[in-house]
Design an enzyme around this catalytic site. Structure first.
Site, PDB file in Angstrom:
ATOM      1  N   ARG A 177     -19.622  -2.426  11.777  1.00  0.00           N
ATOM      2  CA  ARG A 177     -20.851  -2.670  11.038  1.00  0.00           C
ATOM      3  C   ARG A 177     -22.032  -2.747  11.985  1.00  0.00           C
ATOM      4  O   ARG A 177     -21.953  -3.392  13.026  1.00  0.00           O
ATOM      5  CB  ARG A 177     -20.734  -3.980  10.250  1.00  0.00           C
ATOM      6  CG  ARG A 177     -21.754  -4.054   9.158  1.00  0.00           C
ATOM      7  CD  ARG A 177     -21.318  -4.497   7.813  1.00  0.00           C
ATOM      8  NE  ARG A 177     -19.975  -4.514   7.382  1.00  0.00           N
ATOM      9  CZ  ARG A 177     -19.587  -5.290   6.387  1.00  0.00           C
ATOM     10  NH1 ARG A 177     -20.440  -6.123   5.832  1.00  0.00           N
ATOM     11  NH2 ARG A 177     -18.366  -5.236   5.931  1.00  0.00           N
ATOM     12  N   ASP A 193     -20.593  -6.828  -5.646  1.00  0.00           N
ATOM     13  CA  ASP A 193     -21.338  -6.607  -4.406  1.00  0.00           C
ATOM     14  C   ASP A 193     -21.541  -5.107  -4.195  1.00  0.00           C
ATOM     15  O   ASP A 193     -21.170  -4.285  -5.048  1.00  0.00           O
ATOM     16  CB  ASP A 193     -20.662  -7.278  -3.216  1.00  0.00           C
ATOM     17  CG  ASP A 193     -19.315  -6.682  -2.869  1.00  0.00           C
ATOM     18  OD1 ASP A 193     -18.759  -5.898  -3.666  1.00  0.00           O
ATOM     19  OD2 ASP A 193     -18.790  -7.004  -1.783  1.00  0.00           O
ATOM     20  N   ASP A 197     -16.075  -4.308  -4.135  1.00  0.00           N
ATOM     21  CA  ASP A 197     -14.724  -4.848  -3.939  1.00  0.00           C
ATOM     22  C   ASP A 197     -14.673  -6.338  -4.258  1.00  0.00           C
ATOM     23  O   ASP A 197     -13.590  -6.921  -4.324  1.00  0.00           O
ATOM     24  CB  ASP A 197     -14.193  -4.577  -2.530  1.00  0.00           C
ATOM     25  CG  ASP A 197     -15.023  -5.225  -1.428  1.00  0.00           C
ATOM     26  OD1 ASP A 197     -16.130  -5.721  -1.716  1.00  0.00           O
ATOM     27  OD2 ASP A 197     -14.568  -5.216  -0.274  1.00  0.00           O
ATOM     28  N   ARG A 198     -15.842  -6.963  -4.488  1.00  0.00           N
ATOM     29  CA  ARG A 198     -15.880  -8.371  -4.885  1.00  0.00           C
ATOM     30  C   ARG A 198     -16.535  -8.493  -6.255  1.00  0.00           C
ATOM     31  O   ARG A 198     -17.453  -7.737  -6.584  1.00  0.00           O
ATOM     32  CB  ARG A 198     -16.671  -9.216  -3.891  1.00  0.00           C
ATOM     33  CG  ARG A 198     -15.966  -9.444  -2.566  1.00  0.00           C
ATOM     34  CD  ARG A 198     -16.731 -10.440  -1.722  1.00  0.00           C
ATOM     35  NE  ARG A 198     -18.049  -9.943  -1.362  1.00  0.00           N
ATOM     36  CZ  ARG A 198     -19.091 -10.719  -1.063  1.00  0.00           C
ATOM     37  NH1 ARG A 198     -18.966 -12.035  -1.114  1.00  0.00           N
ATOM     38  NH2 ARG A 198     -20.236 -10.198  -0.738  1.00  0.00           N
ATOM     39  N   SER A 213     -21.067  -2.847   2.641  1.00  0.00           N
ATOM     40  CA  SER A 213     -20.796  -3.864   1.625  1.00  0.00           C
ATOM     41  C   SER A 213     -22.089  -4.506   1.128  1.00  0.00           C
ATOM     42  O   SER A 213     -22.942  -3.832   0.559  1.00  0.00           O
ATOM     43  CB  SER A 213     -19.838  -4.909   2.193  1.00  0.00           C
ATOM     44  OG  SER A 213     -19.457  -5.843   1.206  1.00  0.00           O
ATOM     45  N   HIS A 214     -22.265  -5.811   1.361  1.00  0.00           N
ATOM     46  CA  HIS A 214     -23.409  -6.550   0.842  1.00  0.00           C
ATOM     47  C   HIS A 214     -24.561  -6.620   1.838  1.00  0.00           C
ATOM     48  O   HIS A 214     -25.599  -7.214   1.530  1.00  0.00           O
ATOM     49  CB  HIS A 214     -22.986  -7.979   0.496  1.00  0.00           C
ATOM     50  CG  HIS A 214     -22.466  -8.728   1.685  1.00  0.00           C
ATOM     51  ND1 HIS A 214     -21.160  -8.633   2.108  1.00  0.00           N
ATOM     52  CD2 HIS A 214     -23.090  -9.569   2.551  1.00  0.00           C
ATOM     53  CE1 HIS A 214     -21.004  -9.390   3.188  1.00  0.00           C
ATOM     54  NE2 HIS A 214     -22.153  -9.973   3.465  1.00  0.00           N
ATOM     55  N   ASP A 257     -20.308  -2.623  -2.370  1.00  0.00           N
ATOM     56  CA  ASP A 257     -19.201  -1.665  -2.423  1.00  0.00           C
ATOM     57  C   ASP A 257     -18.199  -2.011  -3.514  1.00  0.00           C
ATOM     58  O   ASP A 257     -17.146  -1.368  -3.612  1.00  0.00           O
ATOM     59  CB  ASP A 257     -18.509  -1.544  -1.068  1.00  0.00           C
ATOM     60  CG  ASP A 257     -17.900  -2.852  -0.575  1.00  0.00           C
ATOM     61  OD1 ASP A 257     -18.348  -3.919  -1.016  1.00  0.00           O
ATOM     62  OD2 ASP A 257     -16.984  -2.807   0.262  1.00  0.00           O
ATOM     63  N   LYS A 314     -14.862   0.843   6.959  1.00  0.00           N
ATOM     64  CA  LYS A 314     -13.618   0.124   6.720  1.00  0.00           C
ATOM     65  C   LYS A 314     -12.480   1.131   6.815  1.00  0.00           C
ATOM     66  O   LYS A 314     -12.582   2.238   6.279  1.00  0.00           O
ATOM     67  CB  LYS A 314     -13.635  -0.548   5.346  1.00  0.00           C
ATOM     68  CG  LYS A 314     -14.705  -1.617   5.201  1.00  0.00           C
ATOM     69  CD  LYS A 314     -14.648  -2.277   3.821  1.00  0.00           C
ATOM     70  CE  LYS A 314     -15.692  -3.371   3.706  1.00  0.00           C
ATOM     71  NZ  LYS A 314     -15.657  -4.047   2.383  1.00  0.00           N
ATOM     72  N   HIS A 333     -12.863 -12.198  -3.091  1.00  0.00           N
ATOM     73  CA  HIS A 333     -11.898 -11.110  -2.906  1.00  0.00           C
ATOM     74  C   HIS A 333     -10.591 -11.495  -3.596  1.00  0.00           C
ATOM     75  O   HIS A 333     -10.081 -12.603  -3.417  1.00  0.00           O
ATOM     76  CB  HIS A 333     -11.625 -10.866  -1.418  1.00  0.00           C
ATOM     77  CG  HIS A 333     -12.761 -10.204  -0.704  1.00  0.00           C
ATOM     78  ND1 HIS A 333     -12.998  -8.852  -0.768  1.00  0.00           N
ATOM     79  CD2 HIS A 333     -13.727 -10.708   0.100  1.00  0.00           C
ATOM     80  CE1 HIS A 333     -14.054  -8.541  -0.029  1.00  0.00           C
ATOM     81  NE2 HIS A 333     -14.524  -9.665   0.499  1.00  0.00           N
TER      82      HIS A 333
END
Length: 461
Positions: free
Chosen positions: A26, A249, A253-254, A110-111, A251, A120, A336
């Site tokens: 990142r 979020d 995933d949450r 992501s966020h 991407d 990832k 998650h």
């Protein structure tokens, strides 16, 4: 904290050590991550993992398609075939990795704010790659440009419909009709939610918020763990008289929930709900929870005949422990949620479907349905900038060591537990921060404990 000055090249060792984190890559686009670096990482990924094919997805950030394309060039030059699934949520990439049994790479930050991007990575079957399982080897291999004996192919494949079908097969929704407000935050849920919810037909009325894919995040940050980013959703749930609100979020995933009163739902509460559902399906199963999850979760799992197993914070630890114990489900307080039948990967959308399925099965509003899973009062995560993290942890340990009725452990940072309360303090992997989570049997107990610990952490501030 302002970012460190950029090195002369993104390939400089100092930069590589800065952007390769515990679980992913990142950094700032241009200064820390660019196409040249993505191309090298593509070659290094193939060289280290020795995979013959890799599936690649990317989010809606303006830089993501170019970075993904550069990675594909590097991976194919190293001799691997590349399957590009295009725009995807991270859990859609995990689906592709599991469904196709291929290594996977997702380009997303992501966020994080719009200026960032990241990567990832996973092995076939969505098995995680982290600092202890190959990520640092990939970092070190970036220094050498990798060229294979022959160039691999680059092809495109759309897996969105298959992804949606698989999720609904794991958590079918039936019963009463629901009104659902979904805040995609201009992130990838704007791509996946229509594919999933359109299949539910009249079962669900969706009120969309910020479904337009826009990596500049014009409405609010796509980080629902921050309450300020959920205010718009809370207001809309009340205005629409909706049964539930969902926030994803960047991407996707949450997932975080808002109940029909506009109140925020703790991820630990959702963990308890899903654990109960999974234990009904497989009595006696193992459920994973990380050490900052509410004490409610292991209590509920035990009462329902399951086996709770506690882990460190972080997806690589959750997934590894799930594999070791054959756990059916795992939840983290960060939002998650991991499912054995989803290749032990996390999926915010699958967690949301479980909540909808439970809600549709009965006539209770969400707040009442969830009451049985709320037993303690939590502080939420509180971050403090601390120069000497080790000294503060040592002082806290010395303060509580030997206290009657108090137990200490060091699974991740320092956890101090009593029958009426507990707290955990752990250091950030990337910043000079200490993270405090505290919980008590009631509000007064939690506040007293929280403030006592913060007085030590922040004494010199």
């Amino acid at each position: 904290m302002p970012p460190a000055p950029a090195p002369a090249s993104t390939l400089d060792p100092a930069n590589l050590h800065a952007i390769f984190k515990a679980y992913d890559v990142r950094g700032l686009v241009g200064d820390q991550i660019d196409d040249a670096l993505a191309r090298r990482i593509g070659g290094a990924f193939v060289a280290v993992t020795q995979v013959s094919t890799v599936v690649v997805g990317y989010d809606m950030r303006p830089s993501s398609p170019g970075l993904a394309g550069a990675f594909a060039e590097g991976a194919s030059a190293a001799g691997a075939d590349v399957v590009v699934i295009g725009l995807a949520s991270t859990d859609q990439l995990y689906f592709a990795s599991g469904h196709l049994d291929l290594a996977g790479v997702m380009f997303t930050a992501s966020h994080n704010p719009a200026a960032y991007n990241g990567i990832k990575m996973c092995l076939p079957g969505a098995r995680p790659i982290g600092a202890e399982t190959g990520l640092l080897d990939i970092r070190d291999a970036v220094a050498t440009e990798v060229t294979g004996a022959q160039t691999g192919s680059v092809t495109n494949r759309d897996v969105l419909a298959e992804y949606a079908h698989h999720l609904l097969s794991l958590a079918p929704v039936s019963g009463r009709r629901l009104k659902v407000v979904i805040d995609a935050g201009n992130g990838m849920a704007g791509h996946t939610a229509p594919a999933v919810f359109d299949r539910l037909g009249d079962q669900v009325e969706v009120v969309p918020m910020f479904f337009e894919l826009d990596g500049t995040f014009p409405n609010h940050e796509a980080n629902p763990i921050e309450p300020a980013n959920l205010v718009d959703l809370q207001k809309r749930v009340l205005a629409e008289k909706a049964d539930i609100g969902l926030a994803f979020d960047g991407d996707a995933d949450r997932c975080f929930l808002v109940d029909e009163r506009g109140e925020l739902v703790s991820p630990s509460t959702l963990t308890g709900l899903i654990a109960a559902r999974e234990l009904t399906r497989e009595p006696g199963a193992t459920i994973i929870h990380n050490l900052i999850t509410s004490r409610s979760v292991p209590e509920i799992v035990t009462e329902l005949g399951g086996t709770p197993v506690r882990t460190r914070v972080g997806h690589s630890f959750i997934k590894a422990t799930m594999a070791e114990t054959d756990a059916i489900f795992g939840g983290e307080h960060s939002g998650h949620f991991y499912f054995r039948d989803f290749w032990r990967a996390d999926s915010g959308m699958l967690a949301a479907l479980h909540a909808l399925a439970a809600l549709a099965e009965g006539e209770q509003p969400l707040s009442r349905l969830l009451q049985q899973y709320v037993r303690f009062v939590a502080s939420g995560e509180i971050n403090s900038t601390v120069a000497d993290q080790a000294a503060i942890l040592h002082e806290l340990e010395a303060s509580y060591a030997g206290t009657p009725g108090v137990a200490l452990d060091h699974l991740d940072g320092l956890t101090v537990a009593h029958d009426d309360w507990w707290f955990n303090v752990r250091a950030s992997n990337t910043e000079p921060l200490l993270r405090l989570n505290a919980e008590g049997k009631d509000e007064a107990t939690m506040v007293t404990m929280r403030d006592a610990v913060l007085s030590v952490i922040r004494r010199d501030q």
